[in-house]
Design a protein around this motif. Sequence first.
Motif, short mmCIF file in Angstrom:
data_model
loop_
_atom_site.label_atom_id
_atom_site.label_comp_id
_atom_site.label_asym_id
_atom_site.label_seq_id
_atom_site.Cartn_x
_atom_site.Cartn_y
_atom_site.Cartn_z
N VAL A 274 0.84 -1.20 0.00
CA VAL A 274 0.00 0.00 0.00
C VAL A 274 0.88 1.25 0.00
N VAL A 275 1.87 1.28 0.89
CA VAL A 275 2.75 2.44 0.97
C VAL A 275 3.51 2.62 -0.33
N SER A 276 4.03 1.54 -0.87
CA SER A 276 4.80 1.63 -2.11
C SER A 276 3.97 2.17 -3.25
N GLY A 277 2.77 1.63 -3.43
CA GLY A 277 1.90 2.10 -4.50
C GLY A 277 1.48 3.55 -4.31
N PHE A 278 1.21 3.92 -3.07
CA PHE A 278 0.80 5.29 -2.78
C PHE A 278 1.92 6.29 -3.09
N VAL A 279 3.13 6.03 -2.58
CA VAL A 279 4.23 6.97 -2.81
C VAL A 279 4.59 7.02 -4.29
N GLU A 280 4.49 5.89 -4.98
CA GLU A 280 4.75 5.89 -6.41
C GLU A 280 3.75 6.81 -7.13
N SER A 281 2.49 6.78 -6.71
CA SER A 281 1.49 7.63 -7.36
C SER A 281 1.77 9.11 -7.09
N VAL A 282 2.16 9.45 -5.86
CA VAL A 282 2.49 10.84 -5.54
C VAL A 282 3.73 11.28 -6.30
#
Length: 501
Positions: A274-282
Amino acid sequence: MSPCPSAETELACELDTVRPDLSAAYAAALPGARAAVLTRLWRALAHEPLPWIARREPTRDGLVLHLADGRRLHGPPVDPYATATNATEVVVDGRGYARAAELVTALGVPHGAAFAAELDHSTASLALSRAGQPREAPEPVTSWAWEQRVVDGHPYHPSCRSRPGFSVAEQLAYGPEHRPLVRLVLVPVEDGLLRGEWPAWLWDGERPLVPVHPWQAAHVLGGPVQDGPVAHPLMSLRTLALSDGGPHVKTAVSARLTSSVRDISLSSVETALVVSGFVESVAGRTDGLLRIARTLGALSAHSPDLAAMVRESPETYADAAAGEWVVPVAALPATGLAASPAWLTAFTRLALTVGLRLLDLGVALEAHGQNLLVVLSPTGAPLRLVYRDLADIRVSPARLARHGIKMPEVADRIVTDDETALRRKLFGSLVAGALASTAGTGPALGAALEAAVRDLPATSDLAALRGPLPAKALTLMRMSPERPGDLWTRLPNPLVQTPVP
């Protein structure tokens, strides 16, 4: 055999047994290692809010510290951003000390005994690291090879090379600066917590396999294990790059290295994807200037001592065919690029542009020299950044909301709207850490910052960057076991030379 009363002599005794060919080089490296650790300690004494230091008084030839008990310490002048060694002796009421451990012991302050032992070990391990360097080595062509050039460890932490629990043979076998190949071991898990895609080579039938560092297998775990692939250890020691050019593997190592015990919490595994996908999107909002080395999979046997993560190699985000190459920021001094003021300004502008943009969006990166990498053109021009290891970022729901970004379901410990906490996270790691150690001196850092900020959007975060710079009080943290978590100090800002009260 004579007794081995200190880490320095104990290591020498072990070295005479396991690698006698390095004994002379180790002895020759000890004076420099002592000065390097003492310099880091003296910087901490000069700038951290240690409760037993009453006041500090600059002098013509250095600095005097007045202790609460009336004693005085005298040493050389301190540039809080310098990385070169300049302290060969600190004088306490007329008596000189050339070894950091002996100085702390003489001070007799609370928790000093344990810290002195750490410093003793740090000095000995640093001398071993320097002694083990080859006289000639080929120019690195991979990011893992570049980071193995970081011989001295953390540029500002007195425990820069402290590796308690590691024998001499284990340091030589596992320390990245010794450039070994490490064979991982594999442990099957019957009922583990698995997130993401687990690689095919990490399965035993229906059972996932946890890749385990061999030190962890020997000292912490029990039970049967299987031989795994060989890999190159990275700066963190517990993270390794597979030798076939595949992904990086983050393992648990339940030993205190520098400041932290290197295990992997269950919550980190639970939220890793979740964290990885979120930071990648930002990061996608930085016009390609920042890429995230994504977490591909995470597995825990419901124990922080038996867990691992698999993530992309930073090379994923460099175009090798076009001649691009990747260097961890901690290794930039080894490239020689930072000696150019124009290059240093360009890199500083890139790093601040990315860091401040993400902070405005609601993500504060812990962008120190180990987590942050830079993709370079064939001529060495900084093109874009790569960030890895998302365990210690901070996320602001309020800032995300201002930009219409949905707050992800992540661990509470990384969530905060506190402006001071968010800025400390970024500025303390990026400016007082990565950029400072790349510049190597306060004046060089100040000049690069001054040139870079002219091109940046005027925001409240940029305005805060002109105040005293936050930095982790690393020595205070090591001497305050009753106060868990990060402790902070404020350093004079080389951008405007703001005095610190």
